[in-house]
Write an enzyme that holds these catalytic residues in place. Structure first.
Site, mmCIF file in Angstrom:
data_model
loop_
_atom_site.group_PDB
_atom_site.id
_atom_site.type_symbol
_atom_site.label_atom_id
_atom_site.label_comp_id
_atom_site.label_asym_id
_atom_site.label_seq_id
_atom_site.Cartn_x
_atom_site.Cartn_y
_atom_site.Cartn_z
ATOM 1 N N THR A 261 0.676 -1.313 0.119
ATOM 2 C CA THR A 261 0.043 0.130 -0.093
ATOM 3 C C THR A 261 0.779 1.323 -0.117
ATOM 4 O O THR A 261 0.382 2.406 -0.336
ATOM 5 C CB THR A 261 -0.854 0.250 1.445
ATOM 6 O OG1 THR A 261 -0.252 -0.082 2.283
ATOM 7 C CG2 THR A 261 -1.879 -0.928 1.149
ATOM 8 N N ALA B 145 16.362 -11.448 4.461
ATOM 9 C CA ALA B 145 15.282 -12.226 5.273
ATOM 10 C C ALA B 145 13.844 -11.427 5.388
ATOM 11 O O ALA B 145 13.067 -11.730 6.188
ATOM 12 C CB ALA B 145 15.725 -12.704 6.696
ATOM 13 N N GLY B 146 13.899 -10.431 4.674
ATOM 14 C CA GLY B 146 12.453 -9.673 4.897
ATOM 15 C C GLY B 146 12.237 -8.643 5.991
ATOM 16 O O GLY B 146 11.174 -8.439 6.465
ATOM 17 N N SER C 54 16.952 -5.245 6.263
ATOM 18 C CA SER C 54 18.372 -4.982 7.020
ATOM 19 C C SER C 54 18.750 -3.594 5.914
ATOM 20 O O SER C 54 19.857 -2.964 6.454
ATOM 21 C CB SER C 54 19.144 -5.958 6.678
ATOM 22 O OG SER C 54 19.148 -6.658 5.350
ATOM 23 N N ASP D 94 9.796 0.823 5.108
ATOM 24 C CA ASP D 94 10.858 0.344 5.740
ATOM 25 C C ASP D 94 11.746 1.410 6.645
ATOM 26 O O ASP D 94 11.830 1.278 7.902
ATOM 27 C CB ASP D 94 11.608 -0.238 4.780
ATOM 28 C CG ASP D 94 10.738 -1.334 3.952
ATOM 29 O OD1 ASP D 94 10.142 -1.677 4.349
ATOM 30 O OD2 ASP D 94 11.613 -1.824 2.884
HETATM 31 C C1 GLA Z 1 9.085 -4.203 0.394
HETATM 32 C C2 GLA Z 1 9.356 -2.590 0.061
HETATM 33 C C3 GLA Z 1 8.293 -1.668 0.951
HETATM 34 C C4 GLA Z 1 6.815 -2.275 0.713
HETATM 35 C C5 GLA Z 1 6.774 -3.710 1.043
HETATM 36 C C6 GLA Z 1 5.415 -4.519 0.526
HETATM 37 O O1 GLA Z 1 9.366 -4.291 1.767
HETATM 38 O O2 GLA Z 1 10.686 -2.219 0.541
HETATM 39 O O3 GLA Z 1 8.374 -0.367 0.621
HETATM 40 O O4 GLA Z 1 6.625 -1.773 -0.449
HETATM 41 O O5 GLA Z 1 7.581 -4.338 0.312
HETATM 42 O O6 GLA Z 1 4.434 -3.741 1.563
#
Ligand code: GLA
Length: 394
Positions: free
Chosen positions: A39, A126-127, A130, A177
């Site tokens: 979003t 790892a999502g 980092s 992030d």
């Molecule tokens: C990644 C991107 C974020 C966001 C998410 C999905 O983490 O870095 O900016 O778009 O995907 O919500």
């Protein structure tokens, strides 16, 4: 405590490498996206939390106009001119640091020479962002050495780090992030309206809710940028279609109402699915906020699980491995809800659960994931934690 130990480790590593005491440190946490999947770049709502795992950058200024940066996880160290940072295809990781130096200079902070060491207890790739944590920790560190008023403008700082990622590194990500890393608050989830930049923290107390991040250790090829770029383009195309059809001033999917998505004959079926996910995901964030305000973690968890279903069927950014982790978690007692977190196509699931089931949930996930995929998931138990800071050593 974890933070202090990490800063201490970084200090020691700096002394070993450069033979002197560091002057300053920047520390910045990773994040988990609780609600608000894809979003952010649609100018919608997000609800992440910072986690208690971080990147630390420590170091000192030097007179020579040169930056030397070492990472404990990646050798060799890099050196570059802070007035003119340039890309090096052999040290891509350093682009996050160089991008921030570049953006700080653009913002008017003259970054001079420095030596730095990077230490982290945040798993890379790892999502858990980092890369954003490295950007924000670098900014906090450099602004402690070379002060500039932007340090007081936290949203400005988050956006500066996002520009480093978008323009210097070349990843077209939203603000989620960097915002989370800068604004993290212990025991709180963070709401952000990505259009107005209005933000608030909402109670997510660790004595009632724990966060388990479960890594599939899988990255499908779409995860390395292709899928993300494609989804972003599809969202933009869908928004253009709604603007043309309705004649309304629709700029992004943020402006599209649920009843418009429910009645859009003529819209390409793929674009319709993408729009459906984003428009309803914005609603889920707002409902999630209400649930948190009412202290209703059950209802909040249900939103997470609904989001996952929408990722799976409408946004099509999940993967069988993530679906499995979510499904196994949802069947476990004491779990409020679970979903894919971050970009997608592999990566991680986030599971919100009661504090006393962390162990049994971890065991079940390991056992059942092993049966289905022949390997262990990575498990990171965490809580909503505080955001970034810069500090000077005494
Ligand atoms: C990644 C991107 C974020 C966001 C998410 C999905 O983490 O870095 O900016 O778009 O995907 O919500």
């Amino acid at each position: 405590m974890r933070r202090n130990a990490l800063i201490d480790e970084a200090r020691q590593a700096f002394i070993t490498r450069f033979g002197r005491e560091p002057e300053a440190a920047g520390i910045a946490p990773g994040r988990v996206e609780l609600l608000g999947n894809h979003t952010d770049y649609n100018e919608g709502y997000v609800l992440p939390a910072a986690i208690d795992r971080s990147v630390v950058v420590v170091g000192s200024a030097r007179e020579a106009p040169q930056a030397r940066v070492a990472s404990l996880e990646r050798e060799p160290a890099v050196s570059f001119d802070p007035a003119r940072p340039e890309h090096d295809p052999d040290a891509r990781w350093a682009d996050y640091v160089k991008g921030v130096v570049h953006e700080l200079n653009e913002a008017g902070a003259s970054i001079g020479g420095f030596d730095a060491v990077i230490v982290s207890d945040l798993p890379v790739g790892a999502g858990v962002s980092s890369s954003a944590a490295l950007e924000v920790a670098t900014a906090q560190f450099l602004l402690t050495l070379y002060p500039h008023p932007i340090v007081g403008d936290r949203m400005g700082l988050a956006k500066l780090c996002q520009r480093a990622e978008n323009d210097f590194v070349g990843a077209p990500t939203g603000l989620l992030d960097q915002f989370s890393s800068v604004f993290g608050r212990q025991g709180h989830a963070l709401f952000l309206d990505c259009r107005t930049l209005e933000h608030r923290a909402h109670n997510l107390p660790a004595d009632q809710a724990r966060i388990l991040i479960a890594d599939t250790h899988v990255k499908h090829s779409l995860a390395s940028g292709g899928g993300y770029r494609e989804r972003r383009a599809q969202c933009e195309e869908a928004a253009r279609w709604f603007a043309q059809q309705t004649g309304e001033p629709i700029k992004t999917l943020r402006d599209v109402r649920p009843e418009q998505v429910d009645n859009a004959p003529g819209l390409d079926p793929i674009l319709l699915k993408r729009a459906h996910h984003v428009v309803y995901e914005n609603l889920r964030v707002l409902m999630g906020v209400e649930a948190l305000q009412g202290g209703n973690l059950g209802a909040f968890g249900e939103m997470l699980s609904n989001t996952h279903e929408s990722c799976r069927t409408y946004f099509e950014n999940s993967a069988p491995e993530v679906d499995a982790l979510v499904e196994i978690s949802q069947a476990h007692p004491g779990v409020y809800g679970a979903k894919l977190t971050g970009g997608g196509w592999g990566g991680c699931a986030v599971i919100l659960h009661e504090p006393d089931v962390t162990e049994s949930l971890s065991e079940t996930l390991t056992r059942e994931y092993r049966v289905r995929f022949g390997r262990d998931p990575g498990l990171l138990p965490t809580v909503a934690a505080q955001g970034a800071e810069g500090m000077r050593f005494e």
